[in-house]
Design a protein around this motif. Structure first.
Motif, PDB file in Angstrom:
ATOM      1  N   ARG A 178      -3.749  -6.761  42.494  1.00  7.50           N
ATOM      2  CA  ARG A 178      -4.368  -7.874  43.494  1.00  7.50           C
ATOM      3  C   ARG A 178      -4.249  -9.259  43.729  1.00  7.50           C
ATOM      4  O   ARG A 178      -2.684  -9.057  42.583  1.00  7.50           O
ATOM      5  N   GLY A 179      -4.257 -10.188  44.298  1.00  8.38           N
ATOM      6  CA  GLY A 179      -3.736 -11.133  45.052  1.00  8.38           C
ATOM      7  C   GLY A 179      -2.637 -11.398  44.004  1.00  8.38           C
ATOM      8  O   GLY A 179      -1.538 -12.138  44.023  1.00  8.38           O
ATOM      9  N   GLU A 180      -3.684 -11.678  43.222  1.00  8.87           N
ATOM     10  CA  GLU A 180      -3.047 -13.266  41.832  1.00  8.87           C
ATOM     11  C   GLU A 180      -1.780 -12.644  41.344  1.00  8.87           C
ATOM     12  O   GLU A 180      -1.014 -12.998  40.328  1.00  8.87           O
ATOM     13  N   GLN A 181      -2.339 -10.744  40.924  1.00 12.91           N
ATOM     14  CA  GLN A 181      -1.192 -10.140  40.275  1.00 12.91           C
ATOM     15  C   GLN A 181       0.617 -10.579  41.412  1.00 12.91           C
ATOM     16  O   GLN A 181       1.658 -10.464  40.756  1.00 12.91           O
ATOM     17  N   VAL A 182       0.159 -10.324  41.957  1.00  7.64           N
ATOM     18  CA  VAL A 182       1.214 -10.106  43.170  1.00  7.64           C
ATOM     19  C   VAL A 182       1.524 -11.591  43.188  1.00  7.64           C
ATOM     20  O   VAL A 182       2.664 -11.573  43.001  1.00  7.64           O
ATOM     21  N   TRP A 183       0.771 -12.494  43.229  1.00  8.25           N
ATOM     22  CA  TRP A 183       1.414 -14.270  42.980  1.00  8.25           C
ATOM     23  C   TRP A 183       2.495 -14.429  41.062  1.00  8.25           C
ATOM     24  O   TRP A 183       3.059 -14.504  42.224  1.00  8.25           O
ATOM     25  N   ALA A 184       2.403 -13.702  40.818  1.00  6.76           N
ATOM     26  CA  ALA A 184       2.277 -14.123  39.630  1.00  6.76           C
ATOM     27  C   ALA A 184       3.778 -13.141  39.048  1.00  6.76           C
ATOM     28  O   ALA A 184       4.486 -13.652  38.768  1.00  6.76           O
ATOM     29  N   ALA A 185       4.313 -12.369  40.083  1.00  9.53           N
ATOM     30  CA  ALA A 185       4.880 -11.542  40.328  1.00  9.53           C
ATOM     31  C   ALA A 185       6.483 -12.690  41.202  1.00  9.53           C
ATOM     32  O   ALA A 185       7.366 -12.547  40.836  1.00  9.53           O
ATOM     33  N   LEU A 186       5.370 -12.770  41.365  1.00  5.29           N
ATOM     34  CA  LEU A 186       6.399 -13.504  42.682  1.00  5.29           C
ATOM     35  C   LEU A 186       6.730 -14.937  41.767  1.00  5.29           C
ATOM     36  O   LEU A 186       8.137 -15.169  42.449  1.00  5.29           O
ATOM     37  N   GLY A 187       6.558 -15.382  41.144  1.00  5.44           N
ATOM     38  CA  GLY A 187       6.239 -17.097  40.532  1.00  5.44           C
ATOM     39  C   GLY A 187       7.212 -16.515  39.731  1.00  5.44           C
ATOM     40  O   GLY A 187       8.513 -16.787  39.603  1.00  5.44           O
ATOM     41  N   ARG A 188       6.755 -15.229  39.221  1.00  4.67           N
ATOM     42  CA  ARG A 188       8.456 -15.082  37.601  1.00  4.67           C
ATOM     43  C   ARG A 188       9.614 -15.156  38.259  1.00  4.67           C
ATOM     44  O   ARG A 188      10.274 -15.022  37.610  1.00  4.67           O
ATOM     45  N   ILE A 234      -4.022  -4.794  52.225  1.00  3.10           N
ATOM     46  CA  ILE A 234      -4.244  -6.152  53.202  1.00  3.10           C
ATOM     47  C   ILE A 234      -5.054  -7.394  52.396  1.00  3.10           C
ATOM     48  O   ILE A 234      -4.515  -8.624  52.430  1.00  3.10           O
ATOM     49  N   ALA A 235      -5.860  -7.561  51.795  1.00  2.00           N
ATOM     50  CA  ALA A 235      -6.003  -8.592  50.863  1.00  2.00           C
ATOM     51  C   ALA A 235      -5.949  -8.852  49.540  1.00  2.00           C
ATOM     52  O   ALA A 235      -5.540 -10.186  49.721  1.00  2.00           O
ATOM     53  N   ALA A 236      -5.068  -7.985  49.311  1.00  2.00           N
ATOM     54  CA  ALA A 236      -3.829  -9.314  48.866  1.00  2.00           C
ATOM     55  C   ALA A 236      -2.399  -9.545  49.024  1.00  2.00           C
ATOM     56  O   ALA A 236      -2.466 -11.009  48.410  1.00  2.00           O
ATOM     57  N   THR A 237      -2.053  -9.469  50.198  1.00  2.00           N
ATOM     58  CA  THR A 237      -1.824  -9.683  50.957  1.00  2.00           C
ATOM     59  C   THR A 237      -1.708 -11.206  51.668  1.00  2.00           C
ATOM     60  O   THR A 237      -1.242 -12.418  51.384  1.00  2.00           O
ATOM     61  N   LEU A 238      -3.291 -11.324  51.818  1.00  2.00           N
ATOM     62  CA  LEU A 238      -4.089 -12.037  52.220  1.00  2.00           C
ATOM     63  C   LEU A 238      -3.743 -12.815  51.131  1.00  2.00           C
ATOM     64  O   LEU A 238      -3.715 -14.539  51.489  1.00  2.00           O
ATOM     65  N   SER A 239      -4.576 -13.178  50.430  1.00  2.00           N
ATOM     66  CA  SER A 239      -4.575 -13.888  49.075  1.00  2.00           C
ATOM     67  C   SER A 239      -2.893 -14.917  48.702  1.00  2.00           C
ATOM     68  O   SER A 239      -3.015 -15.726  48.273  1.00  2.00           O
ATOM     69  N   VAL A 240      -1.395 -13.999  49.224  1.00  2.00           N
ATOM     70  CA  VAL A 240      -0.341 -14.823  48.883  1.00  2.00           C
ATOM     71  C   VAL A 240      -0.581 -15.615  50.162  1.00  2.00           C
ATOM     72  O   VAL A 240      -0.023 -16.180  50.286  1.00  2.00           O
ATOM     73  N   SER A 241      -0.706 -14.816  51.871  1.00  2.00           N
ATOM     74  CA  SER A 241      -0.455 -16.273  52.687  1.00  2.00           C
ATOM     75  C   SER A 241      -1.057 -16.596  52.857  1.00  2.00           C
ATOM     76  O   SER A 241       0.006 -17.719  53.323  1.00  2.00           O
ATOM     77  N   GLU A 268     -19.180 -23.840  40.020  1.00  2.00           N
ATOM     78  CA  GLU A 268     -19.502 -22.751  39.842  1.00  2.00           C
ATOM     79  C   GLU A 268     -19.024 -21.866  40.826  1.00  2.00           C
ATOM     80  O   GLU A 268     -18.972 -22.140  42.055  1.00  2.00           O
ATOM     81  N   VAL A 269     -18.630 -21.058  40.641  1.00  2.00           N
ATOM     82  CA  VAL A 269     -17.896 -20.071  41.579  1.00  2.00           C
ATOM     83  C   VAL A 269     -18.677 -18.529  41.577  1.00  2.00           C
ATOM     84  O   VAL A 269     -18.899 -18.051  40.477  1.00  2.00           O
ATOM     85  N   ARG A 270     -19.057 -18.105  42.745  1.00  2.00           N
ATOM     86  CA  ARG A 270     -19.552 -16.802  42.930  1.00  2.00           C
ATOM     87  C   ARG A 270     -18.812 -15.587  43.478  1.00  2.00           C
ATOM     88  O   ARG A 270     -18.613 -15.962  45.069  1.00  2.00           O
ATOM     89  N   PRO A 271     -18.218 -14.136  43.369  1.00  2.00           N
ATOM     90  CA  PRO A 271     -17.739 -13.420  43.894  1.00  2.00           C
ATOM     91  C   PRO A 271     -18.224 -12.967  45.357  1.00  2.00           C
ATOM     92  O   PRO A 271     -19.530 -12.821  45.216  1.00  2.00           O
ATOM     93  N   ALA A 272     -17.635 -12.966  46.363  1.00  2.00           N
ATOM     94  CA  ALA A 272     -18.735 -12.590  47.773  1.00  2.00           C
ATOM     95  C   ALA A 272     -18.490 -10.996  47.310  1.00  2.00           C
ATOM     96  O   ALA A 272     -17.893 -10.002  46.840  1.00  2.00           O
ATOM     97  N   ASP A 273     -19.997 -10.592  48.191  1.00  2.00           N
ATOM     98  CA  ASP A 273     -19.607  -9.091  48.453  1.00  2.00           C
ATOM     99  C   ASP A 273     -18.977  -8.688  49.478  1.00  2.00           C
ATOM    100  O   ASP A 273     -19.434  -8.629  50.042  1.00  2.00           O
ATOM    101  N   SER A 274     -18.256  -8.434  49.334  1.00  2.00           N
ATOM    102  CA  SER A 274     -16.866  -7.309  49.927  1.00  2.00           C
ATOM    103  C   SER A 274     -15.626  -5.928  49.241  1.00  2.00           C
ATOM    104  O   SER A 274     -14.701  -6.981  48.851  1.00  2.00           O
ATOM    105  N   ALA A 312     -11.507  -7.207  48.087  1.00  2.00           N
ATOM    106  CA  ALA A 312     -12.517  -7.963  46.172  1.00  2.00           C
ATOM    107  C   ALA A 312     -10.891  -8.435  46.066  1.00  2.00           C
ATOM    108  O   ALA A 312     -10.807  -9.468  44.806  1.00  2.00           O
ATOM    109  N   ASP A 313      -9.657  -7.859  46.173  1.00  2.00           N
ATOM    110  CA  ASP A 313      -8.481  -8.115  45.754  1.00  2.00           C
ATOM    111  C   ASP A 313      -8.058  -9.125  46.142  1.00  2.00           C
ATOM    112  O   ASP A 313      -6.819  -9.211  45.988  1.00  2.00           O
TER     113      ASP A 313
END
Length: 382
Positions: free
Chosen positions: A31-41, A76-83, A188-194, A198-199
Motif C-alpha cells: 500500500r501507499g503508506e508502506q511504499v512511503w515508509a520504505a522510501l523514507g527509511r 496506481i493507487a499506491a503511486t498516487l499516495s506517494v505522488s 473523524e476519518v472514514r474510508p471511501a467506498d473505492s 484503496a491502496d
C-alpha cells in the motif's frame, strides 16, 4: 497484464536503481503508506527536492526518478499516495515555521508518517473558493469545522493539511491552511467506498469543533490559496512525469504480448493495423515526454501556471488514449483481475485529479495569446 508485476521487458532507466533496491523488498501489493515508509527509511524522499530541502522546491529529475521507480512496481493507487505527498503535501507543509510543523515534516521525510492534503471539500473540487470548511482564529487558539471528501492518504495519515476559510467570501485571501493531527478530538476519518484506490488510503474527513493552538496555522492567515496555487503546478508536473512512466511500461508490456501472440503464420505484432495503432500510442507518449522536458523548469522553478495546465491537459489526454488503445490490443485477456482494463479505469484519475481536463483546458484558452506567442521560435520576425 498485471498492474503490479516487475517489467522485465522495460527495466527502469539507469540512475533509479538505488530507489529500486529500496523498494524491491516490498510485495507488489504494498500500500501507499508502506511504499512511503520504505522510501523514507532509505533516505530517498529528499531526492525529490533541490539540495535535498523541501523548501527549496522540487527537483524535476529527482521527482521523476522516484515516481518512475514506484510506478514500475506498485499499483496506481499506491503511486498516487506517494505522488501527492512528494509534489504537494510536503511543499505546503514546509511553509510552516512553527515547531509543530517542523516535527510533522521531519516525520514525513523519514517515512515514519504520511501526510494528507485535505483541500477538496464537500463542494465541487475545482471550486475551492466555495469550500465550506471553516476555521475561527482567536488569540488563544483556533477552532475548525467542516468536511473533506475523496482525500488520498486519509486512512493512514498522521496529520492533515486542511484548507479552510477564515472569513466569508470568495476572495483568494479568505483561506488559510491548518495542520491538524489525526488524533485530535473532533477528527473523524472514514474510508471511501473505492476498491480502485484503496491502496492510496483514500477517504473522507470530518472535523467537528476541532480546537488547536495557533501554532497549527501554516504560514500566514489568508495565504492559503496562493500557497496552493504555487504547488498545484508541481502536482501537475508530477502527474505528467508519472504519465510518461505509466505509458512507457504499458506500451512495453503490450508490445511484448503482441510479439508473442500467434496469429496466422506470424504474430499479432506482424499485422500492420496493429502496428499502426501501437505507433500512434508511441507518438503520443513521445509528445508528452517532450512537453515535460520543455516545461519542467518553468513549473518547478518559475511556477508557471499555464505551463502546468498544459502538462495536466496533455497527461490526461495521452494516458487515456494509450490505455484505451492498448486495452483494445490486449483483447479479452485485458479483463482479467489486475489487467489492463482495471488499470485503465484507475488511470482515469489523470483526467480528473489535480484539476479536471475541462478546467485546465479553460485555463489554456484564457492564456491563448501567450501560448500562441510561445509557438514562435525566438528571433523569428513577425
Amino acid at each position: 497484464m498485471s498492474t503490479e508485476a516487475p517489467r522485465a521487458v522495460s527495466p527502469p532507466p539507469t540512475g533509479q536503481q538505488s530507489a529500486g533496491a529500496a523498494l524491491d523488498a516490498l510485495p507488489r501489493t504494498a500500500r501507499g503508506e508502506q511504499v512511503w515508509a520504505a522510501l523514507g527509511r532509505a533516505g530517498l524522499i529528499t531526492r525529490a527536492y533541490r539540495d535535498g530541502t523541501v523548501g527549496a522546491g522540487v527537483d524535476p529529475a529527482g521527482l521523476e526518478g522516484l515516481l518512475t521507480a514506484v510506478d514500475a512496481r506498485f499499483s496506481i493507487a499506491a503511486t498516487l499516495s506517494v505522488s501527492v505527498q512528494l509534489a504537494t503535501a510536503l511543499p505546503v507543509l514546509a511553509a510552516g515555521r512553527t515547531p509543530v510543523a517542523r516535527r510533522a515534516l521531519d516525520r514525513a521525510l523519514s517515512g515514519r508518517a504520511t501526510v494528507a492534503l485535505a483541500a477538496t471539500d464537500v463542494t465541487a473540487g475545482t471550486d475551492l473558493t466555495a469550500l465550506r470548511t471553516q476555521v475561527r482564529i482567536e488569540d488563544d487558539g483556533l477552532e475548525l469545522s467542516g468536511e473533506k471528501n475523496w482525500i488520498a492518504n486519509t486512512t493512514t495519515a498522521a496529520s492533515f493539511l486542511v484548507l479552510a476559510r477564515h472569513r466569508p467570501g470568495r476572495h483568494f485571501t479568505d483561506f488559510t491552511w491548518v495542520l491538524v493531527p489525526a488524533d485530535a478530538p473532533g477528527v473523524e476519518v472514514r474510508p471511501a467506498d473505492s476498491a480502485l484506490f484503496a491502496d492510496s488510503g483514500v477517504g473522507h474527513l470530518t472535523l467537528e469543533g476541532v480546537r488547536l493552538g495557533r501554532d497549527h496555522v501554516l504560514g500566514r492567515a489568508g495565504f492559503g490559496l496562493p500557497l496552493f496555487a504555487r504547488h498545484i503546478g508541481t502536482e501537475r508536473l508530477a502527474g505528467a512525469q508519472w504519465g510518461v512512466a505509466l505509458c512507457r511500461r504499458v506500451l512495453a508490456d503490450t508490445r511484448s504480448r503482441l510479439s508473442g501472440r500467434a496469429h496466422g503464420e506470424g504474430t499479432l505484432w506482424d499485422l500492420e493495423v496493429v502496428r499502426q495503432r501501437f505507433a500512434s500510442c508511441l507518438l503520443r507518449a513521445c509528445e508528452l515526454r517532450a512537453l515535460v522536458a520543455r516545461f519542467e523548469d518553468a513549473v518547478a522553478v518559475h511556477h508557471d501556471a499555464t505551463a502546468a495546465a498544459t502538462l495536466k491537459a496533455a497527461a490526461g489526454a495521452t494516458v487515456q488514449h494509450v490505455l484505451t488503445e492498448c486495452g483494445q490490443l490486449w483483447g479479452a485477456a485485458g479483463f482479467a483481475t489486475g489487467g489492463i482494463q482495471e488499470l485503465r479505469a484507475q488511470a482515469a484519475l489523470f483526467g480528473i485529479g489535480g484539476g479536471a481536463n475541462e478546467v485546465v483546458l479553460g485555463a489554456l484558452a484564457d492564456a491563448a495569446e501567450s501560448v500562441l506567442d510561445g509557438l514562435v521560435r525566438p528571433g523569428t520576425p513577425p
